[in-house]
Design an enzyme around this catalytic site. Structure first.
Site, short mmCIF file in Angstrom:
data_model
loop_
_atom_site.label_atom_id
_atom_site.label_comp_id
_atom_site.label_asym_id
_atom_site.label_seq_id
_atom_site.Cartn_x
_atom_site.Cartn_y
_atom_site.Cartn_z
N PHE A 165 63.08 77.87 48.82
CA PHE A 165 63.43 78.83 47.79
C PHE A 165 64.91 79.21 47.80
O PHE A 165 65.44 79.67 46.80
CB PHE A 165 62.58 80.11 47.93
CG PHE A 165 63.09 81.05 49.00
CD1 PHE A 165 64.11 81.95 48.72
CD2 PHE A 165 62.57 81.01 50.29
CE1 PHE A 165 64.60 82.80 49.71
CE2 PHE A 165 63.05 81.86 51.28
CZ PHE A 165 64.08 82.75 50.98
N LYS A 197 59.23 68.39 44.22
CA LYS A 197 58.31 69.55 44.30
C LYS A 197 59.16 70.73 44.78
O LYS A 197 59.35 70.93 45.97
CB LYS A 197 57.18 69.24 45.30
CG LYS A 197 55.89 69.99 45.09
CD LYS A 197 56.00 71.49 45.14
CE LYS A 197 56.17 72.07 46.51
NZ LYS A 197 56.48 73.53 46.48
N GLU A 220 57.88 77.06 44.88
CA GLU A 220 57.11 77.75 43.83
C GLU A 220 57.64 79.16 43.58
O GLU A 220 57.21 79.83 42.64
CB GLU A 220 55.61 77.77 44.18
CG GLU A 220 55.24 78.52 45.45
CD GLU A 220 55.37 77.67 46.72
OE1 GLU A 220 56.35 76.90 46.84
OE2 GLU A 220 54.50 77.80 47.61
N SER A 277 61.26 75.49 56.29
CA SER A 277 61.12 76.10 57.61
C SER A 277 60.65 75.06 58.64
O SER A 277 60.09 74.02 58.29
CB SER A 277 60.13 77.26 57.54
OG SER A 277 58.87 76.78 57.13
N CYS A 326 70.39 78.74 55.43
CA CYS A 326 70.10 78.08 56.70
C CYS A 326 71.35 77.98 57.56
O CYS A 326 71.28 77.69 58.73
CB CYS A 326 69.53 76.69 56.47
SG CYS A 326 70.73 75.59 55.75
N GLU A 367 63.99 82.95 63.61
CA GLU A 367 64.82 82.96 62.40
C GLU A 367 64.29 84.10 61.50
O GLU A 367 63.14 84.05 61.06
CB GLU A 367 64.68 81.63 61.67
CG GLU A 367 65.52 81.57 60.41
CD GLU A 367 65.34 80.28 59.61
OE1 GLU A 367 64.20 79.83 59.44
OE2 GLU A 367 66.35 79.73 59.15
P1 NAD Z 1 59.05 76.93 53.47
O1 NAD Z 1 58.94 76.02 54.63
O2 NAD Z 1 58.12 78.07 53.37
O3 NAD Z 1 58.86 76.10 52.10
C1 NAD Z 1 59.57 74.89 51.88
C2 NAD Z 1 58.72 74.00 50.98
O4 NAD Z 1 57.50 73.68 51.66
C3 NAD Z 1 58.33 74.66 49.66
O5 NAD Z 1 58.45 73.73 48.61
C4 NAD Z 1 56.87 75.07 49.89
O6 NAD Z 1 56.12 75.04 48.70
C5 NAD Z 1 56.37 74.02 50.87
N1 NAD Z 1 55.32 74.55 51.74
C6 NAD Z 1 55.17 75.84 52.16
N2 NAD Z 1 54.07 75.95 52.94
C7 NAD Z 1 53.52 74.71 53.01
C8 NAD Z 1 52.38 74.18 53.70
N3 NAD Z 1 51.59 74.96 54.44
N4 NAD Z 1 52.12 72.88 53.57
C9 NAD Z 1 52.91 72.09 52.83
N5 NAD Z 1 54.01 72.53 52.16
C10 NAD Z 1 54.31 73.82 52.26
O7 NAD Z 1 60.59 77.41 53.42
P2 NAD Z 1 61.22 78.51 52.48
O8 NAD Z 1 60.77 79.86 52.93
O9 NAD Z 1 61.06 78.15 51.06
O10 NAD Z 1 62.77 78.32 52.83
C11 NAD Z 1 63.41 78.94 53.92
C12 NAD Z 1 63.51 78.01 55.10
O11 NAD Z 1 64.22 76.83 54.74
C13 NAD Z 1 64.28 78.61 56.26
O12 NAD Z 1 63.62 78.30 57.45
C14 NAD Z 1 65.63 77.92 56.17
O13 NAD Z 1 66.34 77.86 57.39
C15 NAD Z 1 65.22 76.57 55.72
N6 NAD Z 1 66.33 75.83 55.14
C16 NAD Z 1 66.87 74.83 55.88
C17 NAD Z 1 67.95 74.13 55.40
C18 NAD Z 1 68.57 73.03 56.20
O14 NAD Z 1 69.33 72.27 55.64
N7 NAD Z 1 68.29 72.91 57.48
C19 NAD Z 1 68.48 74.44 54.13
C20 NAD Z 1 67.88 75.46 53.40
C21 NAD Z 1 66.80 76.15 53.92
#
Ligand code: NAD
Length: 505
Positions: free
Chosen positions: A154, A178, A181, A231, A286, A388
């Site tokens: 997000f 994808k 959401e 994450s 991040c 985090e």
């Molecule tokens: P998230 O892991 O909750 O979601 C990321 C994606 O995974 C979304 O599209 C979501 O729909 C999907 N997802 C969520 N739960 C799922 C499940 N149980 N099974 C399958 N898919 C699932 O992350 P977020 O809260 O949207 O974003 C924040 C995180 O992203 C933080 O941890 C941040 O550090 C990380 N991030 C990392 C970088 C990097 O380059 N390392 C860059 C940006 C963000």
């Protein structure tokens, strides 16, 4: 809960908006008001399968389009992003909450990857060795993989998708995105702009969804590669599930970025750096700095003395307020989770220097605001240090020595980014060489590599063998083929049964 739903979003498949048919939908908030303003359809397995099928059908023709012509579409896409910048930024800010200036900045960082992809003809050039044996030449080329998928978080709804699909598509692949959401409007707009730029139908598709959509992308045999950013818990699952299904996977994950401040650092520069790196985008980056590690007698006090008045003066507000420097966090759940961490930090015995829990933004009482928070005397066994938090909460850890500080950073499970602030070149060089982190800043708080380098962390911040965009991105989205060729002229003949030294075939 407040609900003022004005819009139901769609998928984007085969160059068209497609309504959701699963009967499942998710809420999208305006974080500044805490109200649900839109609904996003959550795709079923069948709907995702349909998008993969469309992408699969588009692949043979697209992969044969000369790279230079694919680049022409990227040039037009670049121009369209520039001319639609205000609408794209509004889409980001209204669903994510970040300020419009920050949203524009993040779109520009994504645009830089599009500009890199414009040079795809040069990037795909192979290597050539003439006369590797008598009458034999050898060369290599990189070919596209097929259908690639992107699953994005997000916090950067424009930039992170643009880390992925422009390069994948320029390499000759087709793509199913994808997006998160929580804020999918901007990625949907980007897909429309790609069509307007001349991209054939089906080359870029966007399916909205949750775990059901993601699991379909991870298990469908027609998907060749998956790029994930999100994450660590989810990224680890994505990596293991995707690779178990024989896909190439890169999963860029969570972070806890430390900024090491040496006693000789310029404290005004340190404070400027902390303000932007810890509180920009409400800490939802991040590469945000969430830990300051101080070395030397009095260093912490010198920072706090200058930092506290700056943080107290930080203007917190909705993205519609042009003076706002920090917006809300993304959803009421995120706000409650971050507030819970501040409670825990107090319970665990850290010194709460500034408390962001009581913040009130006039006219936006239900908004998802968390005030900028500072903890001092944080210890490495506290959850505010280990986890985090992904919010505007800064921990200060006092290290006994430079060596202890480096050891602490190296022992943390995450390895995304770090920075050292010092005037000592020797310390900076030593730190850059020994620190177990993927992206390192020297007097640069957020050392995000530009598009022509690659972005990626170490340890539990990245699963897979490739960082994203830049040269590593080209390698991720292509496979290497090496051709060894002879045109027999009748000058040399006769079967050869053994490998021979010196490359003789
Ligand atoms: P998230 O892991 O909750 O979601 C990321 C994606 O995974 C979304 O599209 C979501 O729909 C999907 N997802 C969520 N739960 C799922 C499940 N149980 N099974 C399958 N898919 C699932 O992350 P977020 O809260 O949207 O974003 C924040 C995180 O992203 C933080 O941890 C941040 O550090 C990380 N991030 C990392 C970088 C990097 O380059 N390392 C860059 C940006 C963000």
């Amino acid at each position: 809960m407040n609900r003022a739903i004005t819009t139901t979003l769609h998928h984007y498949i085969g160059g068209k908006k497609v309504p959701g048919e699963s009967g499942r939908a998710g809420d999208i908030f305006n974080p500044a008001t805490g109200q649900v303003t839109k609904q996003v359809p959550l795709a079923s397995k069948e709907e995702v399968g349909q998008a993969i099928g469309v992408a699969q059908a588009a692949f043979p023709a697209w992969s044969e389009v000369p790279a230079g012509r694919r680049a022409q579409i990227m040039f037009r896409f670049r121009d369209l992003i520039r001319s639609n910048m205000d609408g794209l930024a509004e889409a980001v800010s209204s669903e994510h909450g970040k300020t419009l200036e920050d949203a524009r900045g993040s779109i520009t960082r994504g645009l830089e990857v599009v500009e890199y992809a414009c040079g795809i003809s040069q990037l795909l050039k192979g290597e050539y060795s003439g006369s590797v044996a008598a009458g034999v030449d050898s060369w290599s080329m990189r070919q596209p993989l097929g259908v690639c998928a992107g699953i994005t978080p997000f916090n950067f709804p424009a930039m992170v998708p643009m880390w992925m699909f422009p390069l994948a598509i320029a390499c000759g692949n087709t793509f199913v995105l994808k997006p998160s959401e929580k804020d999918p409007s901007c990625p949907l707009l980007l897909a429309e702009l790609m069509t307007e730029a001349g991209l054939p139908e089906g080359v870029l598709n966007v399916v909205n969804g949750d775990k059901e959509a993601v699991d379909t992308l991870l298990t469908d045999p027609r998907v060749q590669a998956v790029s994930f950013v999100g994450s660590t818990a989810i990224g680890q699952y994505i990596y293991h599930t995707g690779t178990a299904n024989n896909k190439r996977v890169q999963a860029l994950c969570g972070a806890k970025n430390h900024m090491l401040v040496m006693p000789d650092a310029d404290m005004d520069q340190v404070v400027d750096a902390v303000m932007g790196a810890a509180y920009g985008s409400a800490g939802e980056r991040c590469m945000a700095v969430s830990v300051v590690v101080t070395v030397g007698e009095g260093t912490t006090e010198r920072i706090i003395e200058k930092l506290v008045p700056r943080v107290e003066g930080l203007k917190v507000g909705p993205y519609t307020d042009p003076d706002a420097e920090m917006g809300p966090v993304v959803t009421p759940d995120a706000r409650n989770r971050i507030m819970g961490y501040i409670d825990k930090g107090v319970e665990e015995g850290a010194d709460l220097v500034l408390d962001g829990r009581g913040i009130q933004v006039s006219g936006h009482e239900d908004g998802c605001f968390v005030g900028a928070t500072i903890f001092d005397r944080v210890r490495t066994n506290m959850s505010i240090y280990t986890d985090e938090i992904f919010g505007p909460v800064l921990s200060i850890v006092r290290a006994d020595s430079y060596e202890d500080a480096v050891k602490m950073i190296n022992e943390h499970e995450y390895g995304n980014g770090t920075a050292i602030f010092t005037r000592d070149g020797d310390a900076a060089r030593d730190f850059s060489h020994r620190v177990q982190i993927g992206m390192v800043g020297v007097n640069v708080p957020i050392p995000v590599p530009l598009a022509f380098h690659s972005f990626g962390g170490w340890k539990r911040s990245l699963f897979g063998d490739h960082a994203i965009h830049g040269p590593e991105g080209v390698h991720f989205y292509t496979k290497l083929k090496t051709i060894t060729s002879r045109w027999p002229s009748g000058i040399r003949s006769g079967a050869v049964f053994n490998f021979r030294a010196g490359g003789e075939h």
